[in-house]
Design a protein around this motif. Structure first.
Motif, PDB file in Angstrom:
ATOM      1  N   TYR A 149       9.520  -5.446  -2.706  1.00 24.80           N
ATOM      2  CA  TYR A 149       9.250  -4.245  -3.495  1.00 24.80           C
ATOM      3  C   TYR A 149       7.844  -4.300  -4.093  1.00 24.80           C
ATOM      4  N   ASN A 150       7.236  -3.134  -4.220  1.00 25.45           N
ATOM      5  CA  ASN A 150       5.858  -3.035  -4.676  1.00 25.45           C
ATOM      6  C   ASN A 150       5.629  -3.778  -5.990  1.00 25.45           C
ATOM      7  N   GLU A 151       6.579  -3.686  -6.897  1.00 30.71           N
ATOM      8  CA  GLU A 151       6.385  -4.328  -8.203  1.00 30.71           C
ATOM      9  C   GLU A 151       6.449  -5.851  -8.135  1.00 30.71           C
ATOM     10  N   ASP A 152       6.915  -6.398  -6.999  1.00 34.03           N
ATOM     11  CA  ASP A 152       6.980  -7.855  -6.839  1.00 34.03           C
ATOM     12  C   ASP A 152       5.874  -8.400  -5.947  1.00 34.03           C
ATOM     13  N   ILE A 153       5.114  -7.531  -5.287  1.00 39.76           N
ATOM     14  CA  ILE A 153       4.147  -7.985  -4.287  1.00 39.76           C
ATOM     15  C   ILE A 153       3.083  -8.890  -4.881  1.00 39.76           C
ATOM     16  N   ASP A 154       2.505  -8.506  -6.019  1.00 48.68           N
ATOM     17  CA  ASP A 154       1.435  -9.317  -6.606  1.00 48.68           C
ATOM     18  C   ASP A 154       1.928 -10.717  -6.948  1.00 48.68           C
ATOM     19  N   PHE A 155       3.115 -10.806  -7.518  1.00 46.90           N
ATOM     20  CA  PHE A 155       3.660 -12.117  -7.865  1.00 46.90           C
ATOM     21  C   PHE A 155       3.872 -12.966  -6.609  1.00 46.90           C
ATOM     22  N   LEU A 157       2.405 -12.723  -3.648  1.00 45.70           N
ATOM     23  CA  LEU A 157       1.108 -13.129  -3.107  1.00 45.70           C
ATOM     24  C   LEU A 157       0.504 -14.273  -3.917  1.00 45.70           C
ATOM     25  N   ASP A 158       0.575 -14.184  -5.241  1.00 48.64           N
ATOM     26  CA  ASP A 158       0.055 -15.252  -6.093  1.00 48.64           C
ATOM     27  C   ASP A 158       0.756 -16.575  -5.805  1.00 48.64           C
ATOM     28  N   GLU A 159       2.076 -16.529  -5.624  1.00 46.59           N
ATOM     29  CA  GLU A 159       2.833 -17.739  -5.327  1.00 46.59           C
ATOM     30  C   GLU A 159       2.451 -18.320  -3.966  1.00 46.59           C
ATOM     31  N   ILE A 160       2.295 -17.446  -2.979  1.00 47.22           N
ATOM     32  CA  ILE A 160       1.905 -17.909  -1.646  1.00 47.22           C
ATOM     33  C   ILE A 160       0.561 -18.629  -1.689  1.00 47.22           C
ATOM     34  N   GLN A 213      -6.751  -4.779   0.363  1.00 51.33           N
ATOM     35  CA  GLN A 213      -7.157  -4.638  -1.027  1.00 51.33           C
ATOM     36  C   GLN A 213      -6.281  -5.491  -1.939  1.00 51.33           C
ATOM     37  N   ARG A 214      -4.970  -5.464  -1.712  1.00 50.74           N
ATOM     38  CA  ARG A 214      -4.067  -6.269  -2.551  1.00 50.74           C
ATOM     39  C   ARG A 214      -4.378  -7.750  -2.417  1.00 50.74           C
ATOM     40  N   ILE A 215      -4.657  -8.167  -1.203  1.00 52.37           N
ATOM     41  CA  ILE A 215      -4.958  -9.577  -0.966  1.00 52.37           C
ATOM     42  C   ILE A 215      -6.355  -9.920  -1.472  1.00 52.37           C
ATOM     43  N   GLY A 216      -7.312  -9.027  -1.231  1.00 52.79           N
ATOM     44  CA  GLY A 216      -8.691  -9.275  -1.623  1.00 52.79           C
ATOM     45  C   GLY A 216      -8.885  -9.367  -3.119  1.00 52.79           C
ATOM     46  N   GLU A 217      -7.982  -8.773  -3.894  1.00 56.34           N
ATOM     47  CA  GLU A 217      -8.062  -8.860  -5.345  1.00 56.34           C
ATOM     48  C   GLU A 217      -7.962 -10.294  -5.835  1.00 56.34           C
ATOM     49  N   ARG A 218      -7.503 -11.175  -4.975  1.00 59.87           N
ATOM     50  CA  ARG A 218      -7.365 -12.589  -5.335  1.00 59.87           C
ATOM     51  C   ARG A 218      -8.584 -13.412  -4.913  1.00 59.87           C
TER      52      ARG A 218
END
Length: 226
Positions: A149-155, A157-160, A213-218
């Motif tokens: 789910y979109n609201e869990d994607i950032d978390f 990705l951060d964990e990965i 973009q979501r990945i590049g933010e890291r």
């Protein structure tokens, strides 16, 4: 039944998210003999069949992918995030890699090939990837992020990226195979025209640039295979 983020709805019926995940990612979902066939209602209310899973295809493709990755990356330890029945793990270990996997579905792990079972842990990656920082040279996650789910994607990705020592390989199903981009919400009704997505477990289908973009933010450095 309680309220809040632990619940979601299908066709106007409120379901506990844990129950929803269990009902989607069950033995039928991972049954390679039937190619993961599941039924769903289309936009006209007619019953359709969706098929998506083949162990032979997965085995052949992972041999090729690992050989290609080894051409441009140096790695020995691998974690497969969302490993399903462990085909990558079995393949990687036969090629000499120190490979492990995690998956939410206990059914998938029960169906895993026996040589791979000892190297798979049942884990909900939306809560944590329970390994220390920089535990693995290479993290692989294939056809998983579109199930988050979109609201869990950032978390997630951060964990990965947290548990990766060197490399991350992400293979994400994009919107090209679909009529529209979408992110289904945990607490929203699912219309009939997304019933197929639900039986496949697809809740976040976006285009290539959206994911970049979501990945590049890291601050991640990108390296293409070609």
């Amino acid at each position: 039944m309680g309220t809040g983020d632990s619940e979601s709805t299908i066709g106007g019926i409120m379901l506990d998210l844990l129950s929803l995940k269990s009902r989607i990612y069950d033995k039928q979902y991972f049954d390679s003999k039937t190619y993961g066939c599941k039924t769903y209602l289309d936009a006209d209310g007619k019953t359709q069949i969706s098929s998506h899973y083949s162990n032979r295809t997965q085995w052949d493709s992972w041999t090729d992918i690992l050989n290609e990755l080894s051409r441009i990356m140096d790695f020995h330890s691998i974690l497969d995030v969302g490993c399903a029945c462990g085909y990558l793990i079995q393949c990687a270990r036969q090629l000499g890699y120190d490979a492990y996997g995690v998956d939410f579905s206990e059914d998938a792990i029960q169906l895993a090939w026996e040589p791979a079972k000892d190297f798979i842990r049942c884990m909900d990656i939306t809560e944590s990837i329970d390994f220390p920082d920089k535990s693995f040279d290479l993290i692989i996650s294939s056809s998983v992020m579109e199930h988050i789910y979109n609201e869990d994607i950032d978390f997630v990705l951060d964990e990965i990226f947290r548990v990766s020592k060197k490399w991350v390989f992400l293979n994400i199903d994009g919107f090209d195979e679909y009529q529209e981009r979408f992110c289904l919400q945990k607490n929203a009704d699912v219309p009939l025209y997304h019933q197929k997505d639900i039986v496949l477990g697809h809740v976040s289908i976006q285009d290539y640039n959206w994911w970049l973009q979501r990945i590049g933010e890291r601050g991640i450095y990108r390296k293409d295979l070609v």
